[in-house]
Scaffold this active site. Structure first.
Site, PDB file in Angstrom:
ATOM      1  N   GLY A  15       4.292  50.025  66.552  1.00  0.00           N
ATOM      2  CA  GLY A  15       4.345  49.652  65.141  1.00  0.00           C
ATOM      3  C   GLY A  15       5.749  49.333  64.702  1.00  0.00           C
ATOM      4  O   GLY A  15       6.698  49.997  65.114  1.00  0.00           O
ATOM      5  N   THR A 143      10.779  54.895  65.584  1.00  0.00           N
ATOM      6  CA  THR A 143       9.503  55.220  64.963  1.00  0.00           C
ATOM      7  C   THR A 143       9.716  55.752  63.567  1.00  0.00           C
ATOM      8  O   THR A 143      10.531  56.659  63.362  1.00  0.00           O
ATOM      9  CB  THR A 143       8.680  56.250  65.764  1.00  0.00           C
ATOM     10  OG1 THR A 143       7.587  56.669  64.939  1.00  0.00           O
ATOM     11  CG2 THR A 143       9.472  57.481  66.168  1.00  0.00           C
ATOM     12  N   ASP A 145       7.655  57.467  62.232  1.00  0.00           N
ATOM     13  CA  ASP A 145       7.002  58.782  62.264  1.00  0.00           C
ATOM     14  C   ASP A 145       7.978  59.925  62.550  1.00  0.00           C
ATOM     15  O   ASP A 145       7.658  61.082  62.321  1.00  0.00           O
ATOM     16  CB  ASP A 145       5.890  58.786  63.320  1.00  0.00           C
ATOM     17  CG  ASP A 145       4.720  57.922  62.909  1.00  0.00           C
ATOM     18  OD1 ASP A 145       4.496  57.779  61.690  1.00  0.00           O
ATOM     19  OD2 ASP A 145       4.030  57.383  63.793  1.00  0.00           O
ATOM     20  N   MET A 189       2.076  57.276  55.535  1.00  0.00           N
ATOM     21  CA  MET A 189       1.707  57.247  56.946  1.00  0.00           C
ATOM     22  C   MET A 189       2.047  58.568  57.648  1.00  0.00           C
ATOM     23  O   MET A 189       2.778  59.399  57.115  1.00  0.00           O
ATOM     24  CB  MET A 189       2.385  56.081  57.648  1.00  0.00           C
ATOM     25  CG  MET A 189       1.725  54.736  57.361  1.00  0.00           C
ATOM     26  SD  MET A 189       2.563  53.358  58.201  1.00  0.00           S
ATOM     27  CE  MET A 189       1.459  51.988  57.822  1.00  0.00           C
ATOM     28  N   GLY A 190       1.563  58.681  58.869  1.00  0.00           N
ATOM     29  CA  GLY A 190       1.794  59.881  59.677  1.00  0.00           C
ATOM     30  C   GLY A 190       0.475  60.508  60.096  1.00  0.00           C
ATOM     31  O   GLY A 190      -0.119  61.251  59.344  1.00  0.00           O
ATOM     32  N   ARG A 191       0.040  60.230  61.298  1.00  0.00           N
ATOM     33  CA  ARG A 191      -1.249  60.760  61.764  1.00  0.00           C
ATOM     34  C   ARG A 191      -1.127  62.246  62.119  1.00  0.00           C
ATOM     35  O   ARG A 191      -1.927  63.058  61.701  1.00  0.00           O
ATOM     36  CB  ARG A 191      -1.715  59.991  63.002  1.00  0.00           C
ATOM     37  CG  ARG A 191      -2.324  58.648  62.685  1.00  0.00           C
ATOM     38  CD  ARG A 191      -3.847  58.687  62.758  1.00  0.00           C
ATOM     39  NE  ARG A 191      -4.402  57.801  61.732  1.00  0.00           N
ATOM     40  CZ  ARG A 191      -5.694  57.644  61.490  1.00  0.00           C
ATOM     41  NH1 ARG A 191      -6.598  58.292  62.191  1.00  0.00           N
ATOM     42  NH2 ARG A 191      -6.118  56.855  60.539  1.00  0.00           N
ATOM     43  N   GLU A 246      -1.819  60.373  55.779  1.00  0.00           N
ATOM     44  CA  GLU A 246      -3.078  59.784  56.259  1.00  0.00           C
ATOM     45  C   GLU A 246      -3.776  60.710  57.250  1.00  0.00           C
ATOM     46  O   GLU A 246      -4.983  60.659  57.418  1.00  0.00           O
ATOM     47  CB  GLU A 246      -2.814  58.425  56.911  1.00  0.00           C
ATOM     48  CG  GLU A 246      -1.932  58.519  58.161  1.00  0.00           C
ATOM     49  CD  GLU A 246      -1.692  57.190  58.860  1.00  0.00           C
ATOM     50  OE1 GLU A 246      -2.563  56.313  58.833  1.00  0.00           O
ATOM     51  OE2 GLU A 246      -0.596  57.032  59.440  1.00  0.00           O
ATOM     52  N   GLN A 302       5.835  50.758  53.410  1.00  0.00           N
ATOM     53  CA  GLN A 302       6.717  51.863  53.783  1.00  0.00           C
ATOM     54  C   GLN A 302       7.397  51.628  55.132  1.00  0.00           C
ATOM     55  O   GLN A 302       8.399  52.279  55.424  1.00  0.00           O
ATOM     56  CB  GLN A 302       5.934  53.175  53.821  1.00  0.00           C
ATOM     57  CG  GLN A 302       4.895  53.277  54.911  1.00  0.00           C
ATOM     58  CD  GLN A 302       3.827  54.323  54.614  1.00  0.00           C
ATOM     59  OE1 GLN A 302       4.090  55.500  54.603  1.00  0.00           O
ATOM     60  NE2 GLN A 302       2.596  53.870  54.385  1.00  0.00           N
ATOM     61  N   ARG A 303       6.888  50.721  55.931  1.00  0.00           N
ATOM     62  CA  ARG A 303       7.536  50.493  57.221  1.00  0.00           C
ATOM     63  C   ARG A 303       8.198  49.125  57.316  1.00  0.00           C
ATOM     64  O   ARG A 303       8.798  48.807  58.346  1.00  0.00           O
ATOM     65  CB  ARG A 303       6.550  50.715  58.378  1.00  0.00           C
ATOM     66  CG  ARG A 303       5.529  49.622  58.567  1.00  0.00           C
ATOM     67  CD  ARG A 303       4.634  49.905  59.775  1.00  0.00           C
ATOM     68  NE  ARG A 303       3.937  48.704  60.149  1.00  0.00           N
ATOM     69  CZ  ARG A 303       2.880  48.658  60.947  1.00  0.00           C
ATOM     70  NH1 ARG A 303       2.394  49.771  61.467  1.00  0.00           N
ATOM     71  NH2 ARG A 303       2.312  47.527  61.246  1.00  0.00           N
TER      72      ARG A 303
END
Lengths: 416, 416
Positions: A15, A143, A145, A189-191, A246, A302-303
């Site tokens: 991503g 990332t 993340d 975001m952030g799984r 998320e 956001q990314r």
């Protein structure tokens, strides 16, 4: 470690982030300076472009445009999500990569990505070594993340955090403007790791934050959530601003978003589509409290919000790329560049080091539980102390007519 | 028109914008300078605060904080959506307003808002005049929708347009990053007028725009939409970026969003909630083309993104407020401030003038149909020529630790 002369190959994977192109600029600009690097190639769509012999001769680009990559979001060469098979199961791709590396005399390989990409990088590194093809392989971290193991933080995270903190501050102004009750739920975001969502706490540190923050590090319970909202509404004259990741899930690990999606899909409506988790939770609140609610998803913004990127993140992303090249030219291989910070020091300083690819591949770093406070709905000062330095500095974006001037690459195909 | 000494009252009304507080700053800072204005009041939640005698003494604020209002999004005093009844039907509110105006000797009334707010302003103006209470009433325009009649453009629009154009450019980088087909649908605000959505064409003018733009000025046909997407996918290697207005409707005027919402509500699912029009159309495309799709809603961000506001918009919003005060002090009443521009001139210049409130109240200005081109899916150069000057200039936002430093008002209640 002697001198190794040959071409270098760089690829972007996974991503995109606001600063992944800054790392590309770091690799290209540094590699073009190195005497022992004879050619600088950029792969179209990462590993896919190497397998397909689809890559560009970066020496044909204007340096000015390469500099503009620092403020051009996403992956200008194209990205890919492609997982190499275990070499013991199927070595077709590996053999093909070796063939291409030999054909173009690729002696330096730089791969820019997150967990999965470092796994790819690691596998290629080991295969080349085992094949006897001398090639120095370096991972460049990336990332939003922020979940890569072994590095203080990851390029891309600071800019995503700055987007989230800035935007939460602005939304807080807007969402509470009327004299009637209002519940706003934002999805970030952030799984598996809640770093991006946690950044909403930076807005809180400035007095314009979310009332409740939910990370995937803590099991999510819907009844508790509704009770939390009730408390905040009572405290704040009927207003409540919530930020959720998320990836929030129940105690059995089932994603909250999926729980509701399952209900809907059973009905097999043709066109109806479930909103995201923000809309779902906002709707739950509407049912429960009968007031106005709004679900907001930060989605791709956001990314890719390069206009509100962290200047420090851009600089460090660039340096991560340049450091990878310098380290490889100094003889290193099979490593990823990492950021090292002394948190006990009063001032911020980022040092660049390297770590074995074996150690970073496929390991996830989550938000420490001890930084999650107040009933699991906020972050401690320790988190703020950690994250606030990462969003400093303005992006100094070149603009034309008030709009970003992104890099325009010629993308001259490498001679076959 | 002689000298009129007395207090002034200012209120903010309707949906917030990134620069509505800049107009507030313009009113306050100018009013505090005027000799004949004895007190400067700011109403909490617009007309609601006047009716409830809930307003602040703006003379108690630090000028530095009032200056910071220029970069503080949304309505710092609080907004309201409150429609005054026709005075011939029910004059209760009007009598109450007159009572409050007399009690506080309010001789200057400034109201900042869009169509509905100008209607309120107009009604109050006429009532005060008919009641024999000398009070100079001036409307200060505001709306991201850019749909106020009689003014070249509206404060708030330039900043929303800049948010949309910048963000579309960034999303275009991100959404097309993989080597697989991808359809992205973005929803921008605008129920009846497509100005905000049209601003995506500014991104197009920079080569990073949407492939298809749909405004409420043109009837939306789902089959045609799918055919349009198909053409663009064929042209662009399976990629298509679409921007639609929330207000797109079919030839019978039925909102496309509502068409799908009706289907879902029939099912009366407890928790399921329909996504917005972007998600709905993205899902339709997924069914039709079987590729990855994504729906994105610009939601509140497009109207509160002060960090990416237009510097020119901020300046003009401030001047609109200050001009209203100056005109009232010069003896004018019953007018709204308007912006006048000579489009035939090569350079941009905005002049300030006034127009009767009667003429602006409740009239909507839409995007001229002759500016909508290419099968109803794009905007002409005329639109770009009109809108591009409005997004110029950076916001020069004061920051602390990399985050916005919003105005902190003391909000000292007026003495009763």
């Amino acid at each position: 470690m002697g001198v190794l002369k040959g071409a270098c190959m760089f690829g972007q994977s996974g991503g995109p982030t606001s600063v992944i192109n800054a790392s590309a600029a770091g690799v290209f600009i540094e590699a073009l300076k190195q005497e022992n690097i004879t050619k600088v190639y950029g792969a179209a769509h990462g590993i896919r472009g190497i397998l397909d012999e689809d890559f560009y001769d970066m020496g044909m680009e204007d340096i000015k445009e390469l500099e503009l990559l620092k403020n051009t979001p996403s992956s200008s060469l194209g990205s890919v999500r492609y997982k190499l098979k275990d070499v013991t199961v199927d070595d077709t791709d590996y053999k093909r990569l070796l063939e291409v590396f030999k054909k173009y005399d690729i002696r330096y390989f730089f791969y820019n990505g997150g967990n999965d990409s470092m796994d790819t990088c690691n596998k290629i590194s080991k295969f080349m070594a085992n094949s006897g093809w001398e090639c120095r392989v370096m991972g460049v971290p990336k990332t939003i993340d922020n979940d890569l193991f072994g590095t203080d933080h990851c390029p891309g995270f600071g800019s995503a955090a700055k987007y989230v903190a800035t935007t939460v501050m602005e939304i807080k102004q807007d969402a509470n403007v009327y004299d009637t009750p209002m519940i706003t739920v934002i999805e970030a975001m952030g799984r598996n790791a809640g770093w991006i969502t946690a950044s909403a706490a930076l807005a809180g540190a400035k007095g314009h934050g979310a009332d409740l923050i939910y990370l995937p590090e803590v099991d999510f319970d819907i009844e508790k959530f509704l009770a939390d909202v009730k408390v905040k509404m009572d405290e704040n004259k009927g207003k409540c601003l919530v930020v959720v990741s998320e990836g929030i899930h129940d105690k059995d690990g089932v994603l909250i978003a999926e729980k509701f999606a399952e209900n809907l899909s059973k009905d097999a409506f043709g066109h109806a589509q479930l909103g995201g988790i923000a809309t779902t939770l906002a709707n739950l609140c509407k049912e429960k409290f009968g007031c106005k609610t709004r679900g907001i998803e930060f989605s791709l913004m956001q990314r890719c919000g390069a206009h509100v990127a962290s200047g420090r993140d851009i600089e460090e992303a660039f340096n991560a790329g340049a450091t990878a090249v310098k380290c490889a030219c100094d003889g290193m291989t099979d490593k990823m560049v990492i950021f090292v910070r002394d948190m006990s020091s009063g001032s911020y300083e980022c040092k660049y080091d390297v770590l074995d690819l074996n150690l970073v591949a496929n390991t996830e770093k989550k938000v420490p539980l001890e930084w999650i406070t107040e009933n699991g709905t906020n972050l401690s000062d320790e988190f703020v102390k950690y994250a606030l330095p990462l969003i400093q500095g303005e992006p100094n974006m070149v603009k034309e007519d008030g709009l970003p001037r992104f890099a325009k690459l010629k993308k001259v195909s490498a001679k076959k």
